[in-house]
Design a protein around this motif. Structure first.
Motif, PDB file in Angstrom:
ATOM      1  N   ALA A  86       4.191  43.048 104.429  1.00  0.00           N
ATOM      2  CA  ALA A  86       2.826  43.495 104.696  1.00  0.00           C
ATOM      3  C   ALA A  86       2.560  43.743 106.179  1.00  0.00           C
ATOM      4  O   ALA A  86       1.601  44.436 106.520  1.00  0.00           O
ATOM      5  CB  ALA A  86       1.832  42.457 104.165  1.00  0.00           C
ATOM      6  N   ASN A  87       3.371  43.174 107.056  1.00  0.00           N
ATOM      7  CA  ASN A  87       3.112  43.274 108.488  1.00  0.00           C
ATOM      8  C   ASN A  87       4.390  43.694 109.209  1.00  0.00           C
ATOM      9  O   ASN A  87       5.339  42.917 109.323  1.00  0.00           O
ATOM     10  CB  ASN A  87       2.617  41.916 109.015  1.00  0.00           C
ATOM     11  CG  ASN A  87       2.240  41.959 110.490  1.00  0.00           C
ATOM     12  OD1 ASN A  87       2.450  42.944 111.178  1.00  0.00           O
ATOM     13  ND2 ASN A  87       1.678  40.856 110.973  1.00  0.00           N
ATOM     14  N   VAL A  88       4.395  44.903 109.721  1.00  0.00           N
ATOM     15  CA  VAL A  88       5.593  45.445 110.376  1.00  0.00           C
ATOM     16  C   VAL A  88       5.886  44.740 111.699  1.00  0.00           C
ATOM     17  O   VAL A  88       6.980  44.902 112.259  1.00  0.00           O
ATOM     18  CB  VAL A  88       5.447  46.965 110.630  1.00  0.00           C
ATOM     19  CG1 VAL A  88       5.344  47.706 109.312  1.00  0.00           C
ATOM     20  CG2 VAL A  88       4.228  47.253 111.517  1.00  0.00           C
ATOM     21  N   ASN A  89       4.928  43.966 112.208  1.00  0.00           N
ATOM     22  CA  ASN A  89       5.139  43.267 113.476  1.00  0.00           C
ATOM     23  C   ASN A  89       6.003  42.011 113.320  1.00  0.00           C
ATOM     24  O   ASN A  89       6.443  41.440 114.322  1.00  0.00           O
ATOM     25  CB  ASN A  89       3.791  42.854 114.083  1.00  0.00           C
ATOM     26  CG  ASN A  89       2.961  44.047 114.514  1.00  0.00           C
ATOM     27  OD1 ASN A  89       3.502  45.097 114.846  1.00  0.00           O
ATOM     28  ND2 ASN A  89       1.649  43.890 114.509  1.00  0.00           N
ATOM     29  N   LEU A  90       6.223  41.582 112.081  1.00  0.00           N
ATOM     30  CA  LEU A  90       6.940  40.327 111.847  1.00  0.00           C
ATOM     31  C   LEU A  90       8.434  40.559 111.661  1.00  0.00           C
ATOM     32  O   LEU A  90       8.846  41.494 110.975  1.00  0.00           O
ATOM     33  CB  LEU A  90       6.385  39.627 110.603  1.00  0.00           C
ATOM     34  CG  LEU A  90       4.938  39.167 110.644  1.00  0.00           C
ATOM     35  CD1 LEU A  90       4.576  38.474 109.333  1.00  0.00           C
ATOM     36  CD2 LEU A  90       4.682  38.242 111.825  1.00  0.00           C
ATOM     37  N   LYS A  91       9.221  39.684 112.264  1.00  0.00           N
ATOM     38  CA  LYS A  91      10.661  39.633 112.040  1.00  0.00           C
ATOM     39  C   LYS A  91      11.014  38.249 111.496  1.00  0.00           C
ATOM     40  O   LYS A  91      10.464  37.251 111.956  1.00  0.00           O
ATOM     41  CB  LYS A  91      11.426  39.910 113.333  1.00  0.00           C
ATOM     42  CG  LYS A  91      11.271  41.337 113.849  1.00  0.00           C
ATOM     43  CD  LYS A  91      12.116  41.561 115.102  1.00  0.00           C
ATOM     44  CE  LYS A  91      11.976  42.988 115.607  1.00  0.00           C
ATOM     45  NZ  LYS A  91      12.779  43.232 116.831  1.00  0.00           N
ATOM     46  N   GLN A  92      11.935  38.213 110.545  1.00  0.00           N
ATOM     47  CA  GLN A  92      12.293  36.959 109.895  1.00  0.00           C
ATOM     48  C   GLN A  92      12.947  36.006 110.890  1.00  0.00           C
ATOM     49  O   GLN A  92      13.647  36.427 111.827  1.00  0.00           O
ATOM     50  CB  GLN A  92      13.240  37.219 108.724  1.00  0.00           C
ATOM     51  CG  GLN A  92      13.616  35.996 107.904  1.00  0.00           C
ATOM     52  CD  GLN A  92      12.405  35.273 107.347  1.00  0.00           C
ATOM     53  OE1 GLN A  92      11.818  34.440 108.033  1.00  0.00           O
ATOM     54  NE2 GLN A  92      12.041  35.607 106.107  1.00  0.00           N
ATOM     55  N   ASN A  93      12.708  34.725 110.691  1.00  0.00           N
ATOM     56  CA  ASN A  93      13.379  33.711 111.502  1.00  0.00           C
ATOM     57  C   ASN A  93      14.894  33.795 111.296  1.00  0.00           C
ATOM     58  O   ASN A  93      15.358  34.107 110.191  1.00  0.00           O
ATOM     59  CB  ASN A  93      12.870  32.321 111.126  1.00  0.00           C
ATOM     60  CG  ASN A  93      11.457  32.062 111.624  1.00  0.00           C
ATOM     61  OD1 ASN A  93      11.068  32.551 112.689  1.00  0.00           O
ATOM     62  ND2 ASN A  93      10.682  31.315 110.859  1.00  0.00           N
ATOM     63  N   PRO A  94      15.675  33.515 112.326  1.00  0.00           N
ATOM     64  CA  PRO A  94      17.137  33.630 112.221  1.00  0.00           C
ATOM     65  C   PRO A  94      17.700  32.793 111.084  1.00  0.00           C
ATOM     66  O   PRO A  94      17.237  31.688 110.812  1.00  0.00           O
ATOM     67  CB  PRO A  94      17.623  33.115 113.579  1.00  0.00           C
ATOM     68  CG  PRO A  94      16.469  33.330 114.509  1.00  0.00           C
ATOM     69  CD  PRO A  94      15.246  33.112 113.673  1.00  0.00           C
ATOM     70  N   GLY A  95      18.726  33.343 110.414  1.00  0.00           N
ATOM     71  CA  GLY A  95      19.440  32.617 109.378  1.00  0.00           C
ATOM     72  C   GLY A  95      19.017  32.926 107.966  1.00  0.00           C
ATOM     73  O   GLY A  95      19.790  32.737 107.022  1.00  0.00           O
ATOM     74  N   TYR A  96      17.778  33.416 107.800  1.00  0.00           N
ATOM     75  CA  TYR A  96      17.278  33.659 106.449  1.00  0.00           C
ATOM     76  C   TYR A  96      17.525  35.117 106.054  1.00  0.00           C
ATOM     77  O   TYR A  96      16.702  35.945 106.099  1.00  0.00           O
ATOM     78  CB  TYR A  96      15.795  33.314 106.371  1.00  0.00           C
ATOM     79  CG  TYR A  96      15.550  31.819 106.494  1.00  0.00           C
ATOM     80  CD1 TYR A  96      15.796  30.969 105.424  1.00  0.00           C
ATOM     81  CD2 TYR A  96      15.109  31.279 107.694  1.00  0.00           C
ATOM     82  CE1 TYR A  96      15.582  29.590 105.540  1.00  0.00           C
ATOM     83  CE2 TYR A  96      14.885  29.909 107.814  1.00  0.00           C
ATOM     84  CZ  TYR A  96      15.126  29.081 106.730  1.00  0.00           C
ATOM     85  OH  TYR A  96      14.917  27.731 106.849  1.00  0.00           O
TER      86      TYR A  96
END
Length: 553
Positions: A543-553
């Motif tokens: 839903a939010n293009v500004n977010l990047k997943q936390n490393p490892g997931y």
């Protein structure tokens, strides 16, 4: 409702009508000035909602705008507790609710329902606070400072659980930015330090007194002590001296005191039936002397703040019908499911000593452990009145009564009086209490001095807690690992264990510190260090293009 995080509340005040959470007093009222354009926000009721979001479900008991299949599971406090206890060496749950087994086995992913719910609820709490600061900042200076504290608390839980979450200080329909852990840590500290001087002066407030349940300056000091204690996790640098400073302020300037009991010699209630420690978690902890220890609480009672995710959850999920038969309770709720891991038991008593006992009632275990905090129960779990078959491990998680339970949370009053409602407990949840400040000080003092064990004052503070628990072993110093064990004895099942284990390097990563079912291995295994923070929910990434997943997931 639009599920996008931080878009739960739009700039128009009218949107607040769709977010009517139960509050401790009344629902949010709005009065239309121009029905087609304008609405006036009731500052007091929006203020109440900034508090209520922590412990209430939604529009009514059993009703929640967050659908996790169980309205109680959608409550913010319950979600936080599950994430920070079931993932550790303290608690384990046999329920099949969405996401619970992933916590038991440390196998959570970005699709975990509970982690989505926790993120959603925390961001909604931030949004409520942002809305108050936008609409009502000029209403009352002290209330505004408190809302700054509450927003900082919501952001603290986002920081501690997710590391790099969404962030905004405003109410907007635009996508929020993603903030990095170190930056969020610095922002929370700055916001607290700028506003805490305008909060109420420290004071003990009991039920029925003015401003009961509201946070004062000592709550901000305690939050800063927690933040600085864990600064290495958030910022990569130690802030032991700052943690010590703020813990010391709570100890010396909050006006709180360690509750030693009505009978301060034997550390018991007036009738001798309950220990001073047990009284902290009983239904009259908002009126008895136990309140002297509370720094900040989530206010609960069966008459006005009914919830299946607050203190009723703490009691009912840790008690079953066989336990209630031994120890009659005021509550008619006894669900079972949340049990203690054997690793917690061994902080108090060895398994060899347990096996040698004639029974596993709480009284017998407390006496054998020599510590009033050893509130465990292992008898009668077969349902026919017999002593349990000497099984203290949790081999089959779906068995709600397998292994040991804890009797830490009681639905009874220490004075023997009646509770408001048999289906809802009256216990306030002590989110911050003076004993935690003692333990923070002891650890921070040692680490700041470069010592591997407590110094004189820290040792004295720990010994005070052991004295309250009628533990006769008083040491001249405590190693850092012994401090961690003492935190387990004092604070177990209070929602802090995951953070403690991470700070010590004992959670994710190549650590030899294990517990039963750690990493999904019955004997205890390992899991990767990236799990020291939870994944951002996959729904929010989409839903939010500004977010990047936390490393490892």
């Amino acid at each position: 409702m639009n599920p996008r995080i931080f878009k739960h509340i739009l700039p128009a005040a009218a949107m607040l009508l769709t977010l009517g959470l139960n509050s401790c007093i009344n629902d949010l009222d709005v009065e239309p000035i121009d029905p087609s354009k304008n609405l006036t926000v009731d500052a007091q009721k929006l203020f109440n909602k900034c508090y209520a979001e922590f412990v209430l479900e939604g529009y009514d008991l059993g009703s929640s705008e967050l659908d996790l299949g169980d309205s109680g599971l959608s409550v913010l406090y319950r979600l936080m507790w599950n994430a920070n206890e079931l993932t550790t060496d303290e608690a384990i749950c046999g329920w099949t609710d969405k996401g619970i087994a992933d916590f038991d086995y440390n196998s959570y992913t970005a699709n975990n329902d509970c982690l989505y719910g926790l993120y959603w609820r925390l961001c909604l709490g931030v949004s409520l606070c942002n809305q108050y600061l936008k609409e009502c900042a000029d209403y009352d200076e002290t209330m505004t400072a408190e809302v700054h504290f509450l927003r900082a608390l919501y952001y603290y839980y986002l920081l501690d659980n997710y590391g790099n979450p969404s962030f905004t200080e405003t109410v907007s329909s635009d996508n929020p930015i993603q903030i990095q852990s170190a930056e969020l840590y610095a922002w929370i500290v700055k916001d607290l330090e700028e506003n805490m001087g305008k909060m109420m002066a420290p004071s003990i407030r009991k039920r029925g007194q003015a401003n009961y349940g509201r946070a004062d300056q000592s709550a901000a000091w305690m939050l800063l002590a927690r933040l600085h204690l864990n600064a290495i996790k958030y910022e990569g640098q130690a802030h032991w001296a700052e943690a010590k400073t703020y813990a010391e302020k709570v100890i010396n300037e909050s006006g709180r005191s360690i509750w030693m009991g009505d009978d301060a010699v034997n550390h018991r209630s007036a009738d001798g039936m309950s220990s001073a420690y047990q009284m902290l978690f009983m239904a009259d902890n908002d009126e008895s002397g136990a309140m002297n220890e509370a720094v900040f609480s989530f206010v609960m009672d069966g008459a006005n703040t009914a919830s299946w995710g607050g203190s009723t959850f703490l009691f009912a999920s840790t008690w079953d019908s066989y336990m209630v038969a031994y120890y009659p309770q005021s509550s008619n709720q006894a669900w079972g499911g949340n049990r203690t891991r054997v690793d917690l038991l061994k902080k108090f008593i060895s398994t060899d000593r347990l096996d040698a006992l004639d029974d596993w009632s709480t009284e017998t275990i407390v006496e054998a452990a020599g510590d009033d905090r050893a509130l465990f129960f292992g008898d009668n779990a077969d349902g026919n009145g017999n002593v349990k078959d000497r099984k203290y491990t949790n081999d089959k998680l779906a068995t709600f009564t397998e292994g040991f339970a804890t009797t830490k949370y009681s639905s009874n009053r220490s004075d023997g009086g009646a509770t408001h409602d048999p289906s809802q407990t009256d216990n306030d949840i002590f989110v911050m209490r003076l004993a935690e400040a003692y333990l923070i000080y002891a650890e921070a003092e040692a680490r700041a001095a470069g010592s591997s064990s407590t110094l004189e004052k820290g040792t004295s503070l720990i010994n005070t807690l052991r004295t309250r628990a009628n533990n006769s072993i008083q040491k001249t110093s405590y190693s850092l690992d012994e401090i961690l064990d003492e935190r387990a004895r004092e604070l177990y099942f209070e929602g802090m264990r995951r953070t403690d284990l991470i700070r010590y390097g004992y959670f994710g990563g190549n650590s030899s510190y294990t517990w039963q079912w750690k990493g999904g291995v019955q004997a205890g295994g390992k899991f990767d260090a990236y799990r020291n923070i939870f994944p951002l929910p996959s729904t929010e990434l989409g839903a939010n293009v500004n977010l990047k997943q936390n490393p490892g997931y």
